[in-house]
Each structure stands twice: as structure tokens, then as C-alpha cells.
Write an enzyme that holds these catalytic residues in place. Sequence first.
Site, PDB file in Angstrom:
ATOM      1  N   SER A 103       0.844  -1.201   0.000  1.00 24.89           N
ATOM      2  CA  SER A 103       0.000   0.000   0.000  1.00 24.89           C
ATOM      3  C   SER A 103       0.882   1.255   0.000  1.00 24.89           C
ATOM      4  O   SER A 103       0.944   2.003   0.979  1.00 24.89           O
ATOM      5  CB  SER A 103      -0.926  -0.019   1.218  1.00 24.89           C
ATOM      6  OG  SER A 103      -1.761  -1.147   1.182  1.00 24.89           O
TER       7      SER A 103
ATOM      8  N   GLY B  24       0.682   4.103  -1.385  1.00 26.45           N
ATOM      9  CA  GLY B  24       0.032   5.394  -1.182  1.00 26.45           C
ATOM     10  C   GLY B  24      -0.066   5.758   0.285  1.00 26.45           C
ATOM     11  O   GLY B  24       0.114   6.919   0.669  1.00 26.45           O
ATOM     12  N   ASP B  25      -0.339   4.767   1.136  1.00 24.79           N
ATOM     13  CA  ASP B  25      -0.418   5.008   2.573  1.00 24.79           C
ATOM     14  C   ASP B  25       0.940   5.370   3.153  1.00 24.79           C
ATOM     15  O   ASP B  25       1.070   6.321   3.937  1.00 24.79           O
ATOM     16  CB  ASP B  25      -0.953   3.769   3.293  1.00 24.79           C
ATOM     17  CG  ASP B  25      -2.450   3.600   3.145  1.00 24.79           C
ATOM     18  OD1 ASP B  25      -3.161   4.619   3.069  1.00 24.79           O
ATOM     19  OD2 ASP B  25      -2.911   2.449   3.108  1.00 24.79           O
ATOM     20  N   THR B  26       1.953   4.587   2.825  1.00 25.52           N
ATOM     21  CA  THR B  26       3.257   4.818   3.430  1.00 25.52           C
ATOM     22  C   THR B  26       3.895   6.113   2.927  1.00 25.52           C
ATOM     23  O   THR B  26       4.563   6.817   3.693  1.00 25.52           O
ATOM     24  CB  THR B  26       4.192   3.630   3.181  1.00 25.52           C
ATOM     25  OG1 THR B  26       4.176   3.271   1.793  1.00 25.52           O
ATOM     26  CG2 THR B  26       3.743   2.425   3.982  1.00 25.52           C
TER      27      THR B  26
ATOM     28  N   SER C 180       2.344   8.793   4.952  1.00 23.66           N
ATOM     29  CA  SER C 180       2.922   8.813   6.290  1.00 23.66           C
ATOM     30  C   SER C 180       4.262   9.545   6.299  1.00 23.66           C
ATOM     31  O   SER C 180       4.544  10.348   7.196  1.00 23.66           O
ATOM     32  CB  SER C 180       3.113   7.390   6.806  1.00 23.66           C
ATOM     33  OG  SER C 180       1.878   6.769   7.072  1.00 23.66           O
TER      34      SER C 180
END
Length: 410
Positions: free
Chosen positions: A179, A181-183, A186
Site C-alpha cells: 500500500s 500510497g499510505d506509506t 505517512s
Amino acid sequence: MTKEPSGAAADEEAKPLPLEGVRVLELGSLIAGPYAASILAQFGANVVKIEPPGTGDPLRRWRKMHNDTSLWWYSQSRNKKSLTLNLKDPDAQAIVHKLVEESDIVIENFRPGTLEKWNLGWEQLSAINPSLIMIRVSGYGQDGPYASRPGFAAIAESIGGLRHLAGYPDRPPVRAGVSIGDTLASLYGVIGAMMAMHHLKVNGGKGQYVDVALYEAVFGVMESMIPEYGMFGFVRERTGASMPGIAPSSTYRSRDERYIVIAANSDSIFKRLMNAIGRQDLADDPELTHNDGRAKRSDELDEAIEAWTSSHNLADALTVLENAAVPASGINTAADIFEDPHFRAREMITEQPLPGGGEISLPGIVPKLSATPGTTRWLGPGLGEHNIEILEGLGYSAADIQALKDKDVI
């Protein structure tokens, strides 16, 4: 195998941590917000993670489990403290307000407007603590026509342009495998918070919020995609393993049916590669001296390279290329990484004891600071493991805590 907290790791724990004294309150779940808090926790921040009573963060039950707890949870939530709160309840909101009074950073990844409904939005929290920094991670950002839409990494990778470029041109687009896009979001959140903290330290005044949109985190790493379209109307497309316009750089099959990535796209490395594979004719060809000439003949070069790799086992090919100082690698699986001596030498895989016995292998901490390196102090906590500790620290008595429990506030 590298073990913590004994030996060298114990020495690391004795070193100061760069974010010691920084207090972080995490309101959120799954990846994009919590991973940002995880990075801060690895470098010494005191992170209090708020979870729904009874169920906790859904990540606790994602992917492979050990004794009803996700291995991913143990890794991502290391060094955090767990406090259960039903954020819809006014008593829980009052507890958050108390925590905010002594927090430096709040991290959240709810859909925009959700925290405001619970009296926990930016305006409310910054009024309690004017120095507060708030990382707000959402699918599309805090404003704009799409702000109220739900968003996950897969959607962000699609709208941000990454999915269109992933895969082969004759097949549907594919995901990156994680994923990303999430990391990415972050990481941008952590960068923004560090910049905001520095600004506050140097210039004083009030804190600020860091608005991170998942799709923008993806879009921000899309290289020259927009300049090329803006000037030439050129739409970059999926190209599989190759890099159009940059040659040679691709993935090639070995004799033992493995894959080897070779990146020989600088002029000097190209010559070394051609000499290493016995193609001095190509090394000396004046049309191939520079990248623009090689790009025109990339198919020819790829055929020559794969003719060589397909006659060598992966390990042998890598030895030849390493001796020639040509950047190359096999495509590692988790098993390959687990046994790789370089990963072990740089402590990028460490072992921690699990509750109830056994060990878990964790990814090491990035980046590596020479004087104040990060560390794993403990694994992801049990649900509500720190309820009493945190609430007592806020002045709640045992009777108060029991009353909150009876009302399902915690």
C-alpha cells in the site's frame, strides 16, 4: 541472527533517542496515520494510540496472525502505548482534551469533518494547546471538491497516476504489491511535522496542521509526468520492466529461470557491461556512446544482454557484473531478503521475543542516525494495555477508571 535488546542492540538502546520528550497522540487506524506515528515512536517519541474499546485497530487482525494478533500489528505499532476510548462519547472526548494539553503532535486519518463532529477538530484542539501540530491524513485533503470522499491507498494510487504506469501495456494496470500510497502519505506527514516543529522552535507563535492527501503523496513522486504532458501533450504509459528513453535498463531472464535487473544507463557503465558480456563491438560503437543513441537501439541492446544472461545462472551472472562494477540484482523474495548477509549486517532484520514465547522478525529502522539511532523498545501493545497508566497520569482515580469502563467509554 540479530537480537534485541542484547549485545549491540543493547548498546543502541543506551544511546539517546532524537525524539525523546516529544509527545504524540495518535487518533486513527490502519496504515496512513498510524505508520507516521510508528516512525516517530521508533525514534523515541512517546506515542499514545487511541483505539476503539473491544475491537481496537482493524490492523490487529490483518494478514498473518500469531495468537490472534497480526504480525503486522506487532511491527507497525512497536513502541506505542494503547489507550481504548470511544471517541463518540463526551467523556472520552474530555480525556482526549486532557491528553492534547500535554501533546506536541496529534495524528489522525479520519475522513474530513469526522473529528469536528466529535469536538476533536483542529479548531477545538488548537484552542486547548496553541503550540499543537496536527498531522491530518485523508484521501483527498481537507478541502476541495473531493474532500468528503472516502479514500484508501489503492484509490490514491489510481487517481494520482501511479496505477496507470504499473504493469505491461497489453494488460490491465496492477498494484505495486504494497500500500505505497499510505506509506508515502505517512512519510510526508512526518516530514511536515518535523518542519512545523522546527518552525515553532525557531519562530515561536502557534502550531499548525499538516494537510496530507493520499493522492497528492502519490502524485508528488510521479517524476516528469506532468511537465512532459504540459509541454508536449505526452502521456506516459505502462512499459513493463523497461525504461523507455533510458538504455540499457531492464529485467532479463537467467538460465535458471530467475530474473536479473541490470541498470547500465550511464555511458561508462554501459561500456563496462558490454565488455563484461563479451560484446566489445557494442562497447566501441560510436552510436552507442551516449544515452540518446542507445535509446534508439534499446531493443538490440536488450537482446544482446538477455542472450548473455540466459546462458548464465543468476548467481554467476551477478558475480560477473559485480566484478565489472555494473549495478545489478536478482529480484528478491522475502526468503532471499531473510538470508541476505547485507540486510543482516546492517540490522535491517531483527528478532524480538513474542508474548507467550517464540520470536518475530521485524524490519529494521530507517533511516540510520549515527549518533541517535532509532530502536525497537517493545512490540505493538495489547488492546488497552496502558489504560490505567495513562488515565492515572491524567489524574483519574481507580474509581473514575472503573466508572469509565462500566460506561463503555474505555
